[in-house]
Every structure is written in structure tokens, then in C-alpha cells.
Write a protein that holds these residues in place. Structure first.
Motif, short mmCIF file in Angstrom:
data_model
loop_
_atom_site.label_atom_id
_atom_site.label_comp_id
_atom_site.label_asym_id
_atom_site.label_seq_id
_atom_site.Cartn_x
_atom_site.Cartn_y
_atom_site.Cartn_z
N PRO A 44 0.94 -0.96 0.08
CA PRO A 44 0.11 -0.28 0.16
C PRO A 44 0.81 1.40 0.20
O PRO A 44 2.04 1.12 0.93
CB PRO A 44 -0.87 -0.70 1.04
CG PRO A 44 -0.73 -1.58 1.87
CD PRO A 44 0.36 -1.89 1.11
N GLY A 45 0.38 2.07 -0.99
CA GLY A 45 1.38 3.20 -0.60
C GLY A 45 2.62 3.06 -1.89
O GLY A 45 2.65 4.50 -2.82
N SER A 54 -2.93 11.37 -7.81
CA SER A 54 -3.22 12.36 -6.87
C SER A 54 -3.70 13.87 -6.92
O SER A 54 -3.98 14.61 -5.33
CB SER A 54 -1.72 12.35 -6.15
OG SER A 54 -1.28 12.95 -7.38
#
Length: 62
Positions: A44-45, A54
Motif C-alpha cells: 500500500p502506498g 493524486s
């Protein structure tokens, strides 16, 4: 991730050995090792996002 770590280790050693002896298949084994490393980076990330995703999230919150 355990599979990725095992693949990175095993195929990385194979790639190192092939490089040391000058075997023509060293790039194949290095490719396999890097693919295993990619499995380790899939957290994740770090997952891939579309370009500008984003920024769209930021603009939608405002």
C-alpha cells in the motif's frame, strides 16, 4: 511477499553465478530476480496510479 523474497534470493544468486562465469543467460536470471523484487515493492502506498490521480483526489476534496 514471501514468494517475492524467495524468488529474489534464488534467482539473484543464479544471476550472480551466471555473471561470474560469463554465461549468456545471465540477463534471463536477472530479469527473474527483479520480478521477484517487484513483488516485494507491491505494498500500500507504492501501487501504480494513473498520471495526475493524486491531483484529482486533492481537487475533489476542496
Amino acid at each position: 511477499m514471501i514468494v517475492g523474497a524467495a524468488q529474489t534470493a534464488v534467482f539473484g544468486i543464479a544471476a550472480l553465478v551466471m555473471t561470474l562465469i560469463g554465461h549468456s543467460r545471465r540477463a534471463f536470471w536477472m530479469d527473474r530476480a527483479v520480478r521477484g523484487l517487484g513483488k516485494l515493492a507491491w505494498m500500500p502506498g507504492l501501487e501504480p496510479q494513473f498520471y495526475g490521480a493524486s491531483e484529482l483526489k486533492r481537487l475533489n476534496r476542496a
